[in-house]
Design an enzyme around this catalytic site. Structure first.
Site, PDB file in Angstrom:
ATOM      1  N   ASP A   1      21.925  77.142  95.552  1.00  0.00           N
ATOM      2  CA  ASP A   1      23.396  77.039  95.597  1.00  0.00           C
ATOM      3  C   ASP A   1      23.992  77.559  96.899  1.00  0.00           C
ATOM      4  O   ASP A   1      25.163  77.910  96.942  1.00  0.00           O
ATOM      5  CB  ASP A   1      24.007  77.784  94.402  1.00  0.00           C
ATOM      6  N   GLU A   2      23.205  77.578  97.935  1.00  0.00           N
ATOM      7  CA  GLU A   2      23.656  78.266  99.149  1.00  0.00           C
ATOM      8  C   GLU A   2      23.151  77.541 100.393  1.00  0.00           C
ATOM      9  O   GLU A   2      22.000  77.127 100.438  1.00  0.00           O
ATOM     10  CB  GLU A   2      23.025  79.655  99.079  1.00  0.00           C
TER      11      GLU A   2
ATOM     12  N   ASP B   1      28.468  79.198  99.325  1.00  0.00           N
ATOM     13  CA  ASP B   1      27.732  79.682  98.145  1.00  0.00           C
ATOM     14  C   ASP B   1      28.533  79.302  96.898  1.00  0.00           C
ATOM     15  O   ASP B   1      29.717  79.622  96.796  1.00  0.00           O
ATOM     16  CB  ASP B   1      27.578  81.203  98.261  1.00  0.00           C
TER      17      ASP B   1
HETATM   18  P1  TTP Z   1      23.713  83.535  93.324  1.00  0.00           P
HETATM   19  O1  TTP Z   1      24.469  82.691  94.319  1.00  0.00           O
HETATM   20  O2  TTP Z   1      23.141  84.818  93.793  1.00  0.00           O
HETATM   21  O3  TTP Z   1      24.665  83.889  92.101  1.00  0.00           O
HETATM   22  P2  TTP Z   1      25.787  83.027  91.395  1.00  0.00           P
HETATM   23  O4  TTP Z   1      25.995  81.716  92.076  1.00  0.00           O
HETATM   24  O5  TTP Z   1      25.468  82.937  89.948  1.00  0.00           O
HETATM   25  O6  TTP Z   1      27.068  83.956  91.541  1.00  0.00           O
HETATM   26  P3  TTP Z   1      27.962  84.230  92.825  1.00  0.00           P
HETATM   27  O7  TTP Z   1      29.324  83.771  92.454  1.00  0.00           O
HETATM   28  O8  TTP Z   1      27.901  85.693  93.056  1.00  0.00           O
HETATM   29  O9  TTP Z   1      27.379  83.431  93.972  1.00  0.00           O
HETATM   30  O10 TTP Z   1      22.533  82.701  92.702  1.00  0.00           O
HETATM   31  C1  TTP Z   1      22.633  81.312  92.413  1.00  0.00           C
HETATM   32  C2  TTP Z   1      21.929  80.961  91.126  1.00  0.00           C
HETATM   33  O11 TTP Z   1      20.553  81.330  91.198  1.00  0.00           O
HETATM   34  C3  TTP Z   1      22.506  81.686  89.915  1.00  0.00           C
HETATM   35  O12 TTP Z   1      23.598  80.988  89.347  1.00  0.00           O
HETATM   36  C4  TTP Z   1      21.312  81.766  89.007  1.00  0.00           C
HETATM   37  C5  TTP Z   1      20.119  81.806  89.921  1.00  0.00           C
HETATM   38  N1  TTP Z   1      19.572  83.197  90.007  1.00  0.00           N
HETATM   39  C6  TTP Z   1      18.527  83.567  89.172  1.00  0.00           C
HETATM   40  O13 TTP Z   1      18.019  82.758  88.388  1.00  0.00           O
HETATM   41  N2  TTP Z   1      18.050  84.869  89.228  1.00  0.00           N
HETATM   42  C7  TTP Z   1      18.595  85.811  90.076  1.00  0.00           C
HETATM   43  O14 TTP Z   1      18.146  86.971  90.089  1.00  0.00           O
HETATM   44  C8  TTP Z   1      19.683  85.403  90.940  1.00  0.00           C
HETATM   45  C9  TTP Z   1      20.320  86.415  91.873  1.00  0.00           C
HETATM   46  C10 TTP Z   1      20.136  84.105  90.864  1.00  0.00           C
HETATM   47 MG    MG Z   2      26.261  81.580  94.133  1.00  0.00          MG
END
Ligand code: TTP
Ligand code: MG
Length: 351
Positions: free
Chosen positions: A103-104, A9
């Site tokens: 992103d995962e 991730d």
């Molecule tokens: P995530 O992997 O949930 O968050 P992140 O990568 O920003 O942070 P983390 O370090 O905790 O992994 O989500 C990936 C991307 O998806 C995030 O950068 C933006 C988008 N996103 C949204 O647009 N709305 C949302 O509610 C979420 C959870 C994510």
């Molecule tokens: Mg992330």
């Protein structure tokens, strides 16, 4: 049991991409999202998280928590491009990759005798070639690999082996249990179940009565049993777009979201050269009740216009005027357009 599945991730993904584009933002509290008063935070970097700001929070609320917050407008095209770069590197390490979101992903490293070294090498390469840090979890099933990647964010790498189970999970909050939605968590908290240890005290039958088949899955997963395979994207089942926004029942606004989603879904389908037959509309009302509405069509759908027309019709049929906080559309019964063209050509030019 062999540790063979990795969950990866990207850390604070959208915010990290913006920091790469503009290094002066680094270290300052930064949010990415819609800029208007009705905007919602898509994500924030780690300095901003210290103020309690998180995804899906209204921007005005985020600014109240941190007046010096810098807000950058989100640019999906840019993030998609970067996401592709990262996935391309990951694909070098395993043919068996399943993307879960922008992103995962999961990869299966059953073929390797040294998954730990491979994982560390992958992590270094992603940073070197894209400038992004990722968090990774390695374990013997998907559920634990995901828990592991979440363990030490950002830039983490955690391994959960079967000898660590189940003690390692005891202290975790039930929100770490993939498969338990917000409503389910609420139900459990009402009866005093807040940690995985509490959850382990519940009988299988009880969980079944509460959540049906998913209850059994959860009973097993927290005990380290998860038979889900890593399914490569070639055989993916559905594709969709959904988003949380500020509660609204303004039809014009809701229709503008459908327009945006239809555009994004059409772009994603085009990237994989896919069409589809079943469209599903998901609605979540202000009181967190989720409903889904599906329709299957005899023709293959792929264009933005077609998706928009059909999702608007589904919306019209099923919307009850209640305020919504999330809406999404997804395509299933996917049709591989490459295969269709191929067989059509074959009929025209038989050997
Ligand atoms: P995530 O992997 O949930 O968050 P992140 O990568 O920003 O942070 P983390 O370090 O905790 O992994 O989500 C990936 C991307 O998806 C995030 O950068 C933006 C988008 N996103 C949204 O647009 N709305 C949302 O509610 C979420 C959870 C994510
Ligand atoms: Mg992330």
């Amino acid at each position: 049991m062999k540790n063979k599945i990795i969950h990866i991730d990207i850390d604070a993904f959208y915010a990290s991409v913006e920091e790469l584009d503009n290094p002066s933002l680094k270290g300052k509290p930064l949010a990415v999202g819609g800029l208007s008063d009705r905007g919602i935070v898509a994500t924030v970097n780690y300095p901003a998280r210290r103020y309690g700001i998180h995804s899906a929070m209204p921007i005005f609320m985020a600014r109240a928590l941190c007046p010096s917050l810098i807000v950058v407008k989100s640019n999906r095209e840019k993030y998609l491009k970067k996401s592709k770069e990262v996935f391309n590197i990951i694909a070098d390490y395993s043919r068996n990759m399943e993307k879960v979101s922008i992103d995962e992903c999961y990869i299966d490293l059953s073929h390797s005798n040294e998954p730990v070294n491979l994982a560390m090498d992958l992590k270094r390469r992603i940073l070197k070639e894209t400038g992004l840090t990722v968090s990774m979890g390695l374990s013997y099933n998907k559920f634990l690999a995901k828990i592991a990647s979440d363990w030490k964010k950002p830039d983490g790498f955690m391994i959960i082996s079967d000898s660590d189970m189940p003690e390692i999970l005891y202290k975790l909050d039930i929100n770490k249990v993939h498969g338990l939605g917000e409503m389910s968590q609420e139900k459990l908290r009402k009866i005093g179940i807040n940690t995985i240890e509490d959850l382990m005290g519940l009988k299988e039958d009880f969980l079944f009565d509460l959540f049906g088949k998913m209850g059994i899955e959860i009973y097993e997963r927290i005990r380290g049993i998860d038979r889900r395979e890593v399914i490569p994207d070639r055989t993916r089942k559905s594709m969709g777009v959904e988003r949380t926004f500020l509660e609204t029942n303004n039809k014009k606004e809701l229709n503008s979201y459908l327009d945006k989603y239809s555009k994004e879904l059409a772009e994603d389908l085009k990237k994989y050269n896919l069409g589809f037959k079943t469209l599903t509309l998901k609605l979540k009302t202000h009181d967190f009740k989720t409903s889904t509405h599906s329709k299957t069509y005899s023709t293959t759908i792929k264009s933005y216009e077609d998706i928009l027309e059909k999702s608007k019709a589904l919306f019209k049929e099923n919307y009850t005027e209640k305020k919504l906080r999330l809406m999404g559309i997804s395509a299933s019964n996917l049709v591989d357009l490459d295969t269709i063209q191929l067989s059509f050509k074959d009929i025209k030019n038989p050997d």
